[in-house]
Design an enzyme around this catalytic site. Structure first.
Site, short mmCIF file in Angstrom:
data_model
loop_
_atom_site.label_atom_id
_atom_site.label_comp_id
_atom_site.label_asym_id
_atom_site.label_seq_id
_atom_site.Cartn_x
_atom_site.Cartn_y
_atom_site.Cartn_z
N ASP A 162 0.81 -1.22 0.00
CA ASP A 162 0.00 0.00 0.00
C ASP A 162 0.85 1.27 0.00
O ASP A 162 0.30 2.38 -0.04
CB ASP A 162 -0.93 0.01 1.22
CG ASP A 162 -1.98 -1.09 1.14
OD1 ASP A 162 -2.58 -1.26 0.05
OD2 ASP A 162 -2.20 -1.77 2.15
N ASP A 163 2.15 1.11 0.04
CA ASP A 163 3.04 2.27 0.08
C ASP A 163 3.11 2.91 -1.31
O ASP A 163 3.59 2.29 -2.28
CB ASP A 163 4.43 1.84 0.54
CG ASP A 163 5.36 3.02 0.73
OD1 ASP A 163 5.36 3.58 1.82
OD2 ASP A 163 6.07 3.39 -0.23
N TYR A 164 2.69 4.17 -1.40
CA TYR A 164 2.64 4.84 -2.70
C TYR A 164 4.02 4.95 -3.33
O TYR A 164 4.19 4.72 -4.53
CB TYR A 164 2.02 6.23 -2.54
CG TYR A 164 2.04 7.05 -3.81
CD1 TYR A 164 1.09 6.84 -4.81
CD2 TYR A 164 3.01 8.02 -4.01
CE1 TYR A 164 1.12 7.58 -5.98
CE2 TYR A 164 3.06 8.77 -5.17
CZ TYR A 164 2.10 8.55 -6.15
OH TYR A 164 2.14 9.28 -7.32
#
Length: 219
Positions: A162-164
């Site tokens: 989920d880390d952009y």
């Protein structure tokens, strides 16, 4: 602190063999230099994570320092009892938002009630079991829990899908027109097991411009 429960050299050898494209990234970045951040306690690490959320490092450090200054007697850092005994006015007065104040109080209560493991106990839990315990705390989502595992405990196989910035780095390195979905990144990262933390770190370095000149020799 640079000690890991795994061999970075072995991890890099595995990643080179498993993914030639990532091998080129490793050559470009150089040696694995992730530095673990020391933690006095699980409470201390999570309290810091809460304060630092959604702020620049400089602003967060200033606010965190002001929180610490509220408890001059706490030479090893403020405790759950300190947070429980502080007034809302004093905590808001040093720059904490209401959401972070409530999160700190929830964390302090859970630690005091022994709903959370100690740092020593956390080390013995597997990744998913520990994440499940941590995300029960108000204000601690899966991403924050994963950062704790990676940068505090040095766990070798964490992939924060989920880390952009990680998704952006993957798209740039592997020349994708669109950011991968978390599911796509999850599938792509299967080849990096059991060293997905190391793979993630290398991708982040490319995004941050921390690669070496092409003329430099590989590690």
């Amino acid at each position: 602190m640079t000690d890991f429960a795994f061999s970075p050299r072995r991890a890099i050898t595995h990643l080179r063999r498993a993914d030639p494209a990532l091998a080129a990234v490793i050559d470009s970045v150089g040696p694995f230099r992730l530095e673990l951040k020391a933690s006095r306690s699980l409470f201390g690490a999570l309290a810091e994570a809460i304060v630092y959320q959604q702020l620049s490092t400089k602003a967060a450090a200033t606010i965190y320092g002001r929180v610490e200054a509220l408890f001059p007697h706490a030479r090893s850092g403020f405790t759950p009892a300190d947070i429980a005994g502080a007034t809302d006015e004093s905590l808001r007065g040093v720059g904490l938002s209401r959401a972070k104040l409530l999160a700190l109080r929830d964390l302090a209560r859970r630690v005091a009630d022994r709903e959370l493991p100690t740092l020593e106990e956390a080390i013995l839990l597997d990744d998913e079991a520990l994440i499940a315990r941590l995300v029960a705390v108000r204000g601690i989502g899966r991403w924050s829990a994963e950062m704790f595992l990676m940068f505090r405990l040095g766990r070798p196989d964490v992939l924060p899908v989920d880390d952009y910035s990680l998704r952006k780095a993957y798209a740039a390195v592997f020349r994708k027109r669109k950011l991968p979905s978390p599911e796509t990144l999850q599938r792509a990262g299967e080849k990096w097991r059991p060293y997905r933390t190391v793979a993630s770190w290398y991708l982040w370095q490319m995004l941050n411009g921390n690669s070496r000149p092409k003329s430099a020799s590989p590690p």
